[in-house]
Design an enzyme around this catalytic site. Structure first.
Site: not given
Length: 678
Positions: A34, A83, A110, A168
């Protein structure tokens, strides 16, 4: 960089990033970490900001996610899925707050998972789709319906004719670990991270496979909803929860930058106490009218931002796999990796436990690997990036002989996975580790006898080692300390040498349980050593006892009793005790009444069972246990109904939660000190 150079670099970045996006969104494969991906995106954004005329339609800064895979039917979203832009520092966050002024902000975690869009019509779940490119996703309705936390029919009344629910899909940490353990047991490659496992599990052709995996979901927003009645984000979450949708209770509405930063710092400290993985915090303007006024860029809302924590998972090169031998002779493979910064420190080595773990993880020397380091946890290799192999990689072969002394490596018993060096007495690696263990804080707590000093005492370069056995540790003299560590350039003793001898002299009168622990007998740690020494009162009594007598001691079972007897049956082990006795080490507790008549300490904590958890400012873990025991209490390692109270320091985790669940009293360190001092 001139315009021509910028154009070439932008084209290269667009191609590289899109390659990674295809792998990530369509193939459940992660080719870079990432952090590396974020760095590429930031470089592209910077160049495009300087040269906006070079922005192309296929630039990843202009789109969301990746195209839907052909494996599943396409499923258009009624309202586009966006996004999020990222920030990585307080300064960048402050700049965003300045651009998005609001009365209140909502902060939420998150989750490192897979974005999903659920469409309900009149309260009934009719479809579910992945994000895809933000406009069209993949139809995974059948698979989503196997997830227990997602209702097929919404609770309550007054549901809109059509509403899109965004959230999510993820694995809880415990579930992820169990899934990987099962895959390894089946001889399959484990997943590299929870996000990949969630994506791979959801995007199965056979929904029965998805049903067998404990996926979860948390809601974080909505898409299409005509005339939605809520005025702010926090009000929306309350409404969605009343419908039976899984929402998080960890969000918080705040009013300024300082409060946002406080939320971010709090969860950075506690991120490893959560049930799921997080990689940052999402901050949203809370009021819907202010959200609408701020609007969107081509790919992200202006009213929301993601603050990303420093990466704990990176990609690096596996340069080699070597084998180290510990104080018990266990041969442990470890990875030598290309130095990489992760979780705030540079990592060069990672454990691999044993040869079966190396095989199960499927890593080869030369692989690009996924490396994880969570907080202070030892770096762990999660697996290889197979798509980046070029054929030069090679398998690891476990040696058949000790790399330090050449003795054969053998399993201790039939069926034992671990291999051990068969030369415990003379192997320099085992001796070095035993000496360092003796000096460690939880054993004899000899400040000058750490790993560096232990290595100096046992190595041989142009002379015989200073120590060839721990027997002679307490007989060291200034003349015998001839290693460079213990000598100044003029040949006189260094301060380290002087300090070591002072420390060793003090250690001769340490509490008996510490000296018993220092022998390194298998299974005899500080807790068992305390019980044995309190019961018997001397080494002579302990090692004269038979298995039945040893087993009568609280906390000492047959296995531990057998281990003590087996240890003492070795001639060279008895030599250690004899040498320490000759050196003046105190191997009996003064005034002890004798075996079986253990003295009961009458103190401030008499009869109390106390658990300490979290980081304490005035005590080490061993120090607070010593304070509890020396004042008549029992220092327990787990919380139960029998626990009298819990001393909780910073970052107290599951033990604190257990205490609160059972209604056990919890006090802080200051209150413990007050009770200790009476």
């Amino acid at each position: 960089m001139n315009r021509e150079q910028a154009a070439l670099r932008i084209a290269s970045l667009v191609d590289e990033i899109n390659t990674h996006r295809r792998a990530y969104y369509q193939q459940d494969s992660v080719l870079i970490s990432d952090a590396e991906y974020d760095a590429l995106m930031r470089e592209l954004e910077g160049l495009e900001a300087e040269h906006p005329e070079l922005i192309t339609g296929d630039s990843p800064t202009q789109s969301v996610g990746g195209a839907a895979s052909a494996t599943f039917a396409p499923s258009p979203h009624l309202d586009r899925m966006w996004s999020l832009d990222n920030v990585f520092s307080r300064e960048e966050l402050a700049a965003w707050v300045a651009k998005a002024p609001a009365n209140n902000y909502l902060c939420e975690l998150k989750i490192d998972g897979l974005a999903i869009n659920l469409r309900y019509e009149n309260g009934k779940l009719v479809s579910a789709a992945t994000r895809g490119d933000g406009v069209v996703g993949e139809d995974v309705t059948a698979n989503v319906k196997t997830i227990k936390s997602i209702p097929h029919i919404l609770a309550g009344e007054g549901h809109p004719a059509v509403v899109e629910i965004r959230g999510e899909i993820f694995f809880a940490v415990d579930d992820f670990d169990k899934l990987n353990a099962g895959l390894i047991a089946e001889g399959k490659a484990p997943f590299a991270n929870p996000r990949n496992s969630a994506s791979g599990s959801l995007r199965q052709k056979d929904s029965k496979v998805t049903a067998s995996r404990p996926l979860r979901m948390l809601v974080h927003g909505i898409g299409a909803w005509s005339d939605a009645p809520f005025k702010n984000q926090s009000e929306l979450y309350a409404l969605l929860a009343s419908w039976g949708l899984p929402t998080s209770e960890r969000f918080k509405v705040v009013s300024d930058l300082d409060a946002i930063w406080g939320y971010i710092e709090n969860f950075e400290k506690h991120r490893h106490h959560l049930e799921h993985e997080i990689d940052g915090v999402v901050i949203k303007v809370d009021e819907r009218s202010e959200q609408q006024e701020l609007g969107y860029t081509s790919r992200a809302p202006r009213w929301a931002i993601a603050y990303k924590y420093p990466p704990e998972q990176v990609h690096t090169k596996l340069l080699d796999i070597r084998v180290s031998v510990g104080r018990t002779g266990r041969a442990t493979p470890y990875a030598v990796v290309e130095p990489v910064k992760v979780a705030g420190s540079v990592v060069e080595f990672a454990t691999l436990h044993n040869q079966d773990v190396v095989k199960a993880k499927g890593v080869k020397i030369g692989d690009t690997i996924v490396l994880r380091k969570a907080g202070d946890v030892i770096p762990e290799i999660l697996g290889p990036v197979i798509d980046l192999r070029d054929g030069s990689e090679r398998d690891f072969v476990m040696p058949s002989n000790c790399p330090d002394c050449g003795a054969p490596l053998r399993p201790e018993s039939e069926g034992d996975i671990d291999l051990r060096c068969s030369n415990p007495r003379s192997c320099p690696a085992q001796l070095r580790e035993r000496i360092a263990y003796i000096g460690s804080r939880g054993v004899l707590d000899i400040e000058a006898l750490g790993e560096v000093a232990a290595a100096a005492l046992t190595r041989s370069v142009d002379h015989e080692p200073i120590l060839t056995s721990e027997s002679w540790l307490f007989d060291l003299t200034l003349d015998s300390l001839n290693d460079d560590l213990f000598r100044k350039k003029d040949g006189s003793p260094s301060e380290t040498a002087l300090k070591l001898l002072r420390n060793l002299e003090d250690a001769k009168s340490r509490p008996l349980w510490r000296l018993l622990t220092a022998l390194g007998i298998r299974h005899v740690g500080p807790v068992a050593a305390r019980s044995l020494c309190d019961y018997f009162g001397s080494f002579e009594a302990i090692f004269s006892a038979d298995e039945k007598q040893l087993s009568e001691v609280s906390g000492v079972g047959e296995t531990l009793a057998r281990s003590i007897i087996d240890w003492y049956s070795e001639d060279w082990h008895r030599e250690v005790i004899a040498a320490w006795t000759h050196s003046g080490v105190q191997l009996a507790t003064p005034g002890h009444p004798g075996p079986g008549a253990a003295s009961v300490i009458d103190g401030k904590f008499s009869g109390l069972t106390i658990v300490a958890t979290g980081s304490l400012k005035q005590f080490t873990r061993e120090g607070i246990e010593e304070a509890i025991i020396s004042n008549g209490g029992k220092a327990a390692s787990s919380v139960s109904k029998k626990t009298s109270f819990v001393v909780a320091g910073e970052n107290a985790g599951s033990k604190l939660a257990k205490a609160e669940e059972l209604g056990v009293e919890v006090i802080n360190e200051d209150e413990f000190m007050r009770r200790l001092q009476g």
